[in-house]
Scaffold this motif. Sequence first.
Motif, PDB file in Angstrom:
ATOM      1  N   THR A 293     -40.107  31.353 -27.170  1.00 37.27           N
ATOM      2  CA  THR A 293     -38.795  30.991 -27.683  1.00 37.27           C
ATOM      3  C   THR A 293     -38.769  30.741 -29.178  1.00 37.27           C
ATOM      4  O   THR A 293     -37.700  30.647 -29.763  1.00 37.27           O
TER       5      THR A 293
ATOM      6  N   ALA B 252     -36.088  17.859 -22.139  1.00 35.86           N
ATOM      7  CA  ALA B 252     -35.953  19.102 -22.907  1.00 35.86           C
ATOM      8  C   ALA B 252     -36.676  19.011 -24.238  1.00 35.86           C
ATOM      9  O   ALA B 252     -37.201  20.009 -24.735  1.00 35.86           O
TER      10      ALA B 252
ATOM     11  N   GLN C 231     -37.275  23.437 -22.886  1.00 34.85           N
ATOM     12  CA  GLN C 231     -36.334  24.159 -22.038  1.00 34.85           C
ATOM     13  C   GLN C 231     -34.898  23.832 -22.435  1.00 34.85           C
ATOM     14  O   GLN C 231     -34.635  22.851 -23.146  1.00 34.85           O
ATOM     15  N   SER C 232     -33.973  24.626 -21.943  1.00 30.61           N
ATOM     16  CA  SER C 232     -32.559  24.351 -22.195  1.00 30.61           C
ATOM     17  C   SER C 232     -32.119  23.151 -21.362  1.00 30.61           C
ATOM     18  O   SER C 232     -32.710  22.845 -20.315  1.00 30.61           O
ATOM     19  N   ARG C 233     -31.090  22.473 -21.810  1.00 24.13           N
ATOM     20  CA  ARG C 233     -30.571  21.329 -21.053  1.00 24.13           C
ATOM     21  C   ARG C 233     -30.108  21.772 -19.670  1.00 24.13           C
ATOM     22  O   ARG C 233     -30.273  21.049 -18.685  1.00 24.13           O
TER      23      ARG C 233
END
Length: 371
Positions: free
Chosen positions: A250, A335, A340-342
Amino acid sequence: MLTRAKSHRKLPPYVIAVRSKGNEYFYFRRHRSANEPGMRVRIPGRPFRDDAFPDPDWWETYRKLADLPEPENAPSLGARPAAIEAPSETARMSSMISQYRLSPDWAANSQRTQSEWTRHLSRIEAAWGRLPPRRLTREHVLNLRDYLADTPAEANNLVRTLSALLSWGVNYGWLAANPCLKLPKLKLGGSNPYLPWSWDEIQLLESVARPAMWQAAALALYTGQRLGNVLRLRWADIVGSELTLTQFKTRKSLTIRIHANLRALLETIPRNDDFILTSTKGKAWTTNSFNAAWQRQMNDPRLDELRRKGLVFHGLRKSAVVMLLEAGCTDAEVAAITGQSRSMVEHYARAVNQRKLAAAAILKWEGVERS
């Protein structure tokens, strides 16, 4: 004043854009740590010229800095890649695949993604190498996807790779439309390939695993990171009680406080290399060599229970999320550690909250019956 620029195009790994006095400059920086705060190299020019075509000089400089292999049959410097020119009506899929793998779009993918997509592209080329892209239909795609229906995750990943290839091809005139768009994914049959490990299962692994395997598992668990990020962690990434990393997939930069259990383990690991995790030869792992060693470890008869349950290395990342949530951490706190995304963390949180609510409900029910 220098400011981080937002580029309208995706930059390749290790490249940052900086804006100063209205101009944009590009720098290559492989590692970011307190010990190497200024180790960056300017790449002259821009990745794309004003006419939106890739600048081959810029990409050649990047290739050398990133230690990427020189592509076979690459276009000469200063010339537009052959794929930019409108392909003929009879151009074949095999030619489009070759040109795609020479493009900046391909270079912008991580090495792990390139490795995985190369495998899928080989299968695509074997199936349709002689077929002109313009004649590729949705039926073709569905037939190939359904041929792999016994391994739905593999089938879905192949379609994802094909869709990336065809979207690139549409942009450069190889075909008129991408037949993969809005194609439904195969369902995984309710199975979850990334089951979280329970604490008992983690302790069993610790008691049985060879030191190198447990060290990797512990780093994944206590940092909540993917295998690729764990294998690339360096001693220089540790500053005081914190560990700093840039996620390979990412490109997110994270600073994570080191868990006390992990700190104690790190003190026992010999510093044989710049990288924290090394093989028995004292060298940094490659992903393939580690996966082979991990599979040998999981074949240990004492770990039969873990193997039967289908537990895999990536499940340790999910365990980190679950344990953080069960410890009372907010979605934002989780997060901040895992990157990671919420929305993804909220997905895990729903399962954790459901289990807590169900347990509380049963206790209330039992209390009513005893009264």
